[in-house]
Design a protein around this motif. Structure first.
Motif, PDB file in Angstrom:
ATOM      1  N   MET A  31      27.601   4.557  -8.809  1.00  0.00           N
ATOM      2  CA  MET A  31      28.325   5.776  -8.454  1.00  0.00           C
ATOM      3  C   MET A  31      27.398   6.740  -7.717  1.00  0.00           C
ATOM      4  N   LEU A  32      26.195   6.911  -8.230  1.00  0.00           N
ATOM      5  CA  LEU A  32      25.235   7.803  -7.586  1.00  0.00           C
ATOM      6  C   LEU A  32      24.893   7.322  -6.173  1.00  0.00           C
ATOM      7  N   ALA A  33      24.659   6.020  -6.019  1.00  0.00           N
ATOM      8  CA  ALA A  33      24.331   5.470  -4.703  1.00  0.00           C
ATOM      9  C   ALA A  33      25.471   5.684  -3.717  1.00  0.00           C
ATOM     10  N   GLY A  34      26.708   5.538  -4.183  1.00  0.00           N
ATOM     11  CA  GLY A  34      27.860   5.754  -3.317  1.00  0.00           C
ATOM     12  C   GLY A  34      27.983   7.193  -2.864  1.00  0.00           C
ATOM     13  N   VAL A  35      27.592   8.126  -3.730  1.00  0.00           N
ATOM     14  CA  VAL A  35      27.607   9.541  -3.367  1.00  0.00           C
ATOM     15  C   VAL A  35      26.535   9.841  -2.323  1.00  0.00           C
ATOM     16  N   LEU A  36      25.357   9.231  -2.477  1.00  0.00           N
ATOM     17  CA  LEU A  36      24.218   9.549  -1.613  1.00  0.00           C
ATOM     18  C   LEU A  36      24.285   8.876  -0.244  1.00  0.00           C
ATOM     19  N   LEU A  37      24.913   7.695  -0.173  1.00  0.00           N
ATOM     20  CA  LEU A  37      24.885   6.901   1.064  1.00  0.00           C
ATOM     21  C   LEU A  37      25.352   7.665   2.307  1.00  0.00           C
ATOM     22  N   PRO A  38      26.492   8.377   2.275  1.00  0.00           N
ATOM     23  CA  PRO A  38      26.937   9.054   3.504  1.00  0.00           C
ATOM     24  C   PRO A  38      25.928  10.064   4.046  1.00  0.00           C
ATOM     25  N   PHE A  39      25.186  10.713   3.159  1.00  0.00           N
ATOM     26  CA  PHE A  39      24.197  11.685   3.621  1.00  0.00           C
ATOM     27  C   PHE A  39      23.051  10.992   4.349  1.00  0.00           C
ATOM     28  N   CYS A  40      22.655   9.841   3.855  1.00  0.00           N
ATOM     29  CA  CYS A  40      21.573   9.087   4.506  1.00  0.00           C
ATOM     30  C   CYS A  40      22.036   8.481   5.821  1.00  0.00           C
ATOM     31  N   ALA A  62      24.230  -9.044 -14.977  1.00  0.00           N
ATOM     32  CA  ALA A  62      25.516  -8.988 -15.681  1.00  0.00           C
ATOM     33  C   ALA A  62      26.437  -7.897 -15.142  1.00  0.00           C
ATOM     34  N   THR A  63      25.878  -6.836 -14.561  1.00  0.00           N
ATOM     35  CA  THR A  63      26.719  -5.729 -14.096  1.00  0.00           C
ATOM     36  C   THR A  63      26.688  -5.557 -12.581  1.00  0.00           C
ATOM     37  N   ARG A  64      26.144  -6.523 -11.856  1.00  0.00           N
ATOM     38  CA  ARG A  64      26.008  -6.364 -10.403  1.00  0.00           C
ATOM     39  C   ARG A  64      27.356  -6.236  -9.700  1.00  0.00           C
ATOM     40  N   PHE A  65      28.324  -7.069 -10.077  1.00  0.00           N
ATOM     41  CA  PHE A  65      29.619  -7.010  -9.395  1.00  0.00           C
ATOM     42  C   PHE A  65      30.320  -5.689  -9.703  1.00  0.00           C
ATOM     43  N   ALA A  66      30.254  -5.268 -10.962  1.00  0.00           N
ATOM     44  CA  ALA A  66      30.863  -3.986 -11.340  1.00  0.00           C
ATOM     45  C   ALA A  66      30.174  -2.833 -10.624  1.00  0.00           C
ATOM     46  N   ALA A  67      28.848  -2.916 -10.507  1.00  0.00           N
ATOM     47  CA  ALA A  67      28.096  -1.874  -9.797  1.00  0.00           C
ATOM     48  C   ALA A  67      28.483  -1.846  -8.323  1.00  0.00           C
ATOM     49  N   ALA A  68      28.690  -3.042  -7.732  1.00  0.00           N
ATOM     50  CA  ALA A  68      29.100  -3.112  -6.325  1.00  0.00           C
ATOM     51  C   ALA A  68      30.477  -2.479  -6.133  1.00  0.00           C
ATOM     52  N   ALA A  69      31.390  -2.737  -7.064  1.00  0.00           N
ATOM     53  CA  ALA A  69      32.725  -2.147  -6.980  1.00  0.00           C
ATOM     54  C   ALA A  69      32.635  -0.618  -7.057  1.00  0.00           C
ATOM     55  N   THR A  70      31.813  -0.136  -7.973  1.00  0.00           N
ATOM     56  CA  THR A  70      31.617   1.312  -8.116  1.00  0.00           C
ATOM     57  C   THR A  70      31.050   1.904  -6.839  1.00  0.00           C
ATOM     58  N   PHE A  71      30.029   1.255  -6.312  1.00  0.00           N
ATOM     59  CA  PHE A  71      29.348   1.725  -5.102  1.00  0.00           C
ATOM     60  C   PHE A  71      30.300   1.764  -3.913  1.00  0.00           C
ATOM     61  N   ILE A  72      31.066   0.706  -3.706  1.00  0.00           N
ATOM     62  CA  ILE A  72      31.954   0.609  -2.541  1.00  0.00           C
ATOM     63  C   ILE A  72      33.056   1.668  -2.607  1.00  0.00           C
ATOM     64  N   VAL A  73      33.690   1.793  -3.762  1.00  0.00           N
ATOM     65  CA  VAL A  73      34.792   2.751  -3.884  1.00  0.00           C
ATOM     66  C   VAL A  73      34.269   4.180  -3.735  1.00  0.00           C
ATOM     67  N   THR A  74      33.148   4.476  -4.346  1.00  0.00           N
ATOM     68  CA  THR A  74      32.584   5.831  -4.251  1.00  0.00           C
ATOM     69  C   THR A  74      32.176   6.157  -2.820  1.00  0.00           C
ATOM     70  N   ALA A  75      31.485   5.220  -2.170  1.00  0.00           N
ATOM     71  CA  ALA A  75      31.013   5.447  -0.798  1.00  0.00           C
ATOM     72  C   ALA A  75      32.161   5.562   0.195  1.00  0.00           C
TER      73      ALA A  75
END
Length: 381
Positions: free
Chosen positions: A122-131, A338-351
């Motif tokens: 979630m944090l990475a998805g928030v930060l990505l657009p700024f970078c 174990a949580t990579r796919f869930a983390a990817a889903a979080t990252f993509i939707v947030t970003a």
């Protein structure tokens, strides 16, 4: 008090202020804060964390330094369709939840049970657009932006800690020379805190207040406690969450978003070079607090200067400041298989920046990640 304490506190405060003040101003602009409310926002958070640092350090005899929530500011800056009153309501909620977490152990355990990968996604998805904005402006405004990036990269090879500060300095020079921005009139006026009536919009509380609480806890408070432990201290978790949570609620009605335990800047104030006697290092919190008080008083002058800079320079400095947090968030998000796919889903939707039913992308990203994680857990059973 040893001079080394004052110098360490000064470096920590200037790095923390200079490297992310542009992001705070972007957050204030995103929620429609006017100039008086923006000045109040910066002053209130400076004073709040100054008082909190001095209080906790003196009370617990532990060198505790506090910082504003940089990921939280990025989250606010990425918000759309939220006014300042609704934002203040979200700030008050986030502060209350932080205080409640310190007072009620079951809530602390519930938050801690959210997988680190999902919170980091979630944090990475928030930060990505700024970078990404750094690359965008490097094309559209290359004459101003490429020198900033060059300064950042060169200074980073010498001292990563000062790279963003150097880029900000270069941005000021470029703005008032090459870009032809007129130097603002430096007229010091009496500082006044502006009370902002909070408005508790359920959609904003869920879409901004809850994610603000989670990113502050996961990406700021928990690493801050870890830094203290790494330097041989037992962090006063309940007291720290209580002071920062209640303090964030009080400062929130003057426009301030949440403040929390510092991590990177805290490390500057915890080494043996600050004081050879670990039991006396707590005094650095007093120096740190005084310096932040001064930054709060002189904030209006600093804000006027930075706001006068072209939008491209402010956006690039903010984006450069968030590259290191983005790297850390991505590494943490995809660390556990174990949580990579869930983390990817979080990252993509947030970003993606989507908003549904008036609720922002950070909440939907978190919800998507938890849902995928739950489904993966059922499959493993």
């Amino acid at each position: 008090m040893r001079p080394s304490m004052i110098s360490a506190a000064l470096v920590a405060a200037l790095v923390g202020y200079g490297s992310t003040i542009a992001l705070i101003l972007a957050a204030a602009q995103a929620v429609g804060a006017n100039s008086a409310q923006t000045a109040s926002w910066v002053a209130a958070i400076c004073f709040a964390k100054a008082i909190g640092s001095m209080l906790l350090s003196t009370w617990k005899k532990v060198p505790i330094v506090l910082a504003w929530s940089t990921p939280g500011a990025a989250l606010i800056a990425a918000s759309t369709g939220i006014n300042i009153n609704e934002a203040v309501g979200a700030f008050v909620l986030a502060g209350g939840l932080i205080a409640l977490t310190g007072a009620v152990p079951p809530i602390n355990r519930a938050v801690s049970s959210i997988p680190t990968g999902i919170a980091s996604g979630m944090l990475a998805g928030v930060l990505l657009p700024f970078c990404i904005a750094v690359a965008t402006y490097a094309v559209s405004d290359w004459r101003m932006v490429l020198p900033l990036i060059a300064v950042f990269l060169i200074v980073r090879l010498i001292s990563p800690l000062y790279a963003v500060l150097a880029a900000l300095g270069a941005g000021l020079i470029i703005a008032f020379t090459y870009a032809g921005v007129p130097v603002p009139a430096f007229r010091f006026e009496a500082l006044s805190l502006v009370f902002i009536m909070p408005e508790f919009n359920p959609a904003v509380l869920i879409g901004l207040g809850l994610p603000l609480y989670l990113v502050t806890m996961a990406s700021q408070n928990l690493p801050g406690f870890a830094v203290l432990r790494a330097h041989g201290y037992t962090p006063p978790v309940a007291a720290s969450l209580g002071v920062t949570g209640i303090g964030s609620m009080i400062a929130g009605v003057f426009g301030s978003h949440t403040f929390n335990m510092a991590a990177i800047t805290a490390a500057i104030c915890l080494g043996d070079d600050v004081h050879p006697d670990k039991s006396k290092r707590w005094q650095v919190g007093i120096s740190y607090g005084i310096i932040w008080m001064l930054l709060g008083f002189f904030g209006p002058v600093i804000i006027v200067t930075i706001i006068a800079m072209p939008k491209a320079i402010i956006a690039v400095v903010a984006g450069l400041a968030l590259i290191t947090p983005l790297i850390g968030a991505l590494a943490s998000a995809f660390d556990a298989p174990a949580t990579r796919f869930a983390a990817a889903a979080t990252f993509i939707v947030t970003a993606s920046g989507i908003a549904a039913f008036g609720v922002g992308a950070a909440f939907w990203g978190l919800l998507a990640g938890l849902l995928v994680h739950l489904m993966d857990g059922l499959k493993r059973r």
